[in-house]
Design a protein around this motif. Structure first.
Motif, mmCIF file in Angstrom:
data_model
loop_
_atom_site.group_PDB
_atom_site.id
_atom_site.type_symbol
_atom_site.label_atom_id
_atom_site.label_comp_id
_atom_site.label_asym_id
_atom_site.label_seq_id
_atom_site.Cartn_x
_atom_site.Cartn_y
_atom_site.Cartn_z
ATOM 1 N N GLY A 62 -1.778 -6.877 12.274
ATOM 2 C CA GLY A 62 -1.352 -7.178 13.631
ATOM 3 C C GLY A 62 -1.142 -5.921 14.449
ATOM 4 O O GLY A 62 -1.462 -5.882 15.643
ATOM 5 N N ARG A 63 -0.609 -4.897 13.844
ATOM 6 C CA ARG A 63 -0.370 -3.661 14.581
ATOM 7 C C ARG A 63 -1.686 -2.962 14.917
ATOM 8 O O ARG A 63 -1.837 -2.398 16.004
ATOM 9 N N GLU A 64 -2.634 -3.012 14.007
ATOM 10 C CA GLU A 64 -3.945 -2.432 14.291
ATOM 11 C C GLU A 64 -4.651 -3.206 15.403
ATOM 12 O O GLU A 64 -5.285 -2.607 16.280
ATOM 13 N N PHE A 65 -4.528 -4.526 15.364
ATOM 14 C CA PHE A 65 -5.103 -5.348 16.432
ATOM 15 C C PHE A 65 -4.511 -4.957 17.778
ATOM 16 O O PHE A 65 -5.226 -4.797 18.771
ATOM 17 N N HIS A 66 -3.180 -4.788 17.810
ATOM 18 C CA HIS A 66 -2.526 -4.406 19.063
ATOM 19 C C HIS A 66 -3.034 -3.054 19.535
ATOM 20 O O HIS A 66 -3.293 -2.855 20.737
ATOM 21 N N CYS B 19 -1.156 -13.011 21.818
ATOM 22 C CA CYS B 19 -1.101 -11.626 21.337
ATOM 23 C C CYS B 19 -2.157 -10.768 22.009
ATOM 24 O O CYS B 19 -1.881 -9.637 22.445
ATOM 25 N N GLY B 20 -3.372 -11.282 22.083
ATOM 26 C CA GLY B 20 -4.446 -10.517 22.690
ATOM 27 C C GLY B 20 -4.194 -10.244 24.160
ATOM 28 O O GLY B 20 -4.370 -9.118 24.640
ATOM 29 N N VAL B 21 -3.762 -11.260 24.894
ATOM 30 C CA VAL B 21 -3.499 -11.090 26.328
ATOM 31 C C VAL B 21 -2.344 -10.118 26.546
ATOM 32 O O VAL B 21 -2.387 -9.275 27.447
ATOM 33 N N ALA B 22 -1.304 -10.213 25.724
ATOM 34 C CA ALA B 22 -0.157 -9.310 25.856
ATOM 35 C C ALA B 22 -0.568 -7.862 25.607
ATOM 36 O O ALA B 22 -0.172 -6.951 26.352
ATOM 37 N N ALA B 23 -1.357 -7.632 24.565
ATOM 38 C CA ALA B 23 -1.772 -6.265 24.236
ATOM 39 C C ALA B 23 -2.675 -5.679 25.313
ATOM 40 O O ALA B 23 -2.519 -4.512 25.705
#
Length: 426
Positions: A82-86, A280-284
């Motif tokens: 998750g952190r790498e995705f962010h 998550c994607g939109v927030a990042a």
């Protein structure tokens, strides 16, 4: 390079990943975004997913972040955390929030295909996607012309006798060993005009009651049609358009989440868990956009002089820059934590019990932050901020679009509020 990282554990591969993605975002993604943003509507409509400026940006991003990165190891992917995705989505959002969203929706159909736990679909679709053998641009078909703030596929809203709620507009009926799909999605499907595959939300046999389903639909199937890109205010570098279906047939296995999509170990993958992942994607991406706007304002304030000194030394500007910095850092801290939580509960443990209210709150907060920071950045630029000579003009338009994309702030907040009221323990 990039923001000051105060998390001592954020080092090694993660920092190297950030730097590699940032380089692509700076050298390829941002210039491509500005080029597409300045195209005429007819030129945007001629964009192609496998050649030209849009395709070149996608290829450059996939050089440092292969498509396999996002899928769990259990399904042949690299199991990105998750952190790498962010990290990836923040940096791409810094480069271009529009192209970043095109990059994000590309993974949606294969990601949902893995959640079907179907070996045949994995072999016929997911594995060719991962190997690069499959010509691919994904999209996510949700919004329908008659449904805006209404919650789609909510049985309580669509029950018999409720004349205030429009019926589902994309439906699937069971026929033989497959499904037949009819209807059209609204022209807000990101990358829809370029897409080869769609993760499509449908109502299955709606005549017997609303049962939400999700199908993976190849858009070269007979009866499927992609609309042309709409002309819009912001995020023009992510072409959007409708997708429609006229008696489109898909096999059973392509209805990846339907009324009977119950995995014996994990249970039903509910719609709110899907929204956790997309939030998550939109927030990042929004965090990256906010950071980009702040950095443009900071760089400009350091150079622009008024009254014999850089305006960064003026108290009103100095205070505004601090407020912007505070918002960006809090948006990063919260959206990163939400990504870690959602990934743990969905794409790592497969428990599918992530906190929907926290994920939605992350999206709302970061989208609002992006707009507020971009607004202040334009103000610091003064008259220059409303000209197309400065990147902040595009960032402001993109940030305004974010307040509507994937759900308006008010509606998303109310949706999260229901969970807070019902579930928050005092």
């Amino acid at each position: 390079m990039g923001p000051l990282e105060i998390d001592a554990s954020y080092e090694g591969y993660e920092s190297e990943l950030r730097d590699a993605v940032h380089e692509v975002a700076r050298d390829v993604v941002r210039p491509a975004g500005r080029e597409i943003d300045r195209m005429r509507p007819d030129e945007v409509r001629e964009l192609d997913h496998d050649k030209g400026v849009y395709a070149d940006a996608m290829d450059a991003m996939h050089e440092v972040v292969p498509r396999s990165a996002f899928l769990p190891e259990e399904f042949g992917g690299d199991g990105m955390s998750g952190r790498e995705f962010h990290t990836v989505m923040e940096e791409l959002g810094w480069g271009s929030s529009g192209i970043a969203m095109g990059f994000a929706v590309d993974i949606m159909p294969p990601l949902f295909a893995t959640l079907s736990f179907d070996d045949e679909l994995r072999e016929s679709y997911v594995e060719p996607f991962l190997s690069g053998e499959l010509d691919h641009q994904g999209c996510w078909g949700v919004t329908e012309p008659a449904h805006g703030s209404e919650t789609l596929q909510a049985e309580s809203l669509l029950k018999e006798g409720n004349e205030d709620i429009a019926p589902p507009q994309v439906t699937a009926r069971k026929e033989g060993d497959g499904y037949v799909i009819n209807g059209a999605k609204a022209p807000w499907v990101s990358a829809g005009p370029l897409a080869t595959h769609c993760a499509l939300h449908v109502d299955v046999d709606a005549s017997e009651g609303s049962h939400g389903g999700l199908a993976v639909v190849p858009l070269d199937a007979e009866g499927a049609e992609r609309g042309t890109a709409i002309d819009k205010m912001g995020q023009r570098d992510c072409p959007q358009g409708d997708v429609s279906f006229n008696e489109v047939r898909i096999p059973d296995r392509n209805m990846v989440l339907g009324p009977d999509a119950l995995h014996p170990d994990t249970g039903y993958v509910s719609f709110d868990q899907i929204l956790c992942v997309t939030s998550c994607g939109v927030a990042a991406v929004s965090t990256g956009l906010a950071r980009a706007a702040f950095e443009e304002a900071l760089a400009y304030a350091r150079e622009r002089e008024q009254g014999g000194t850089p305006i960064a030394e003026h108290q009103t500007v100095k205070k505004k820059l601090y407020d912007m910095f505070e918002k960006v850092e809090t948006a990063r801290a919260y959206s990163r934590r939400v990504c870690e939580h959602v990934w743990d509960r969905t794409l790592e443990s497969f428990e599918f019990d992530a906190s929907h209210r926290h994920a939605v709150a992350g999206q709302v907060y970061c989208k609002r932050t992006a707009f507020e920071v971009a607004h202040d950045a334009v103000q610091i630029h003064g008259g220059n901020g409303i000209t197309r000579d400065y990147p902040i003009e595009k960032m402001f338009r993109d940030a305004r679009v974010k307040l509507i994309e994937d759900g308006t702030l008010d509606v998303l907040a109310l949706e999260s509020a229901e969970g807070i009221i019902d579930e928050y323990s005092i």
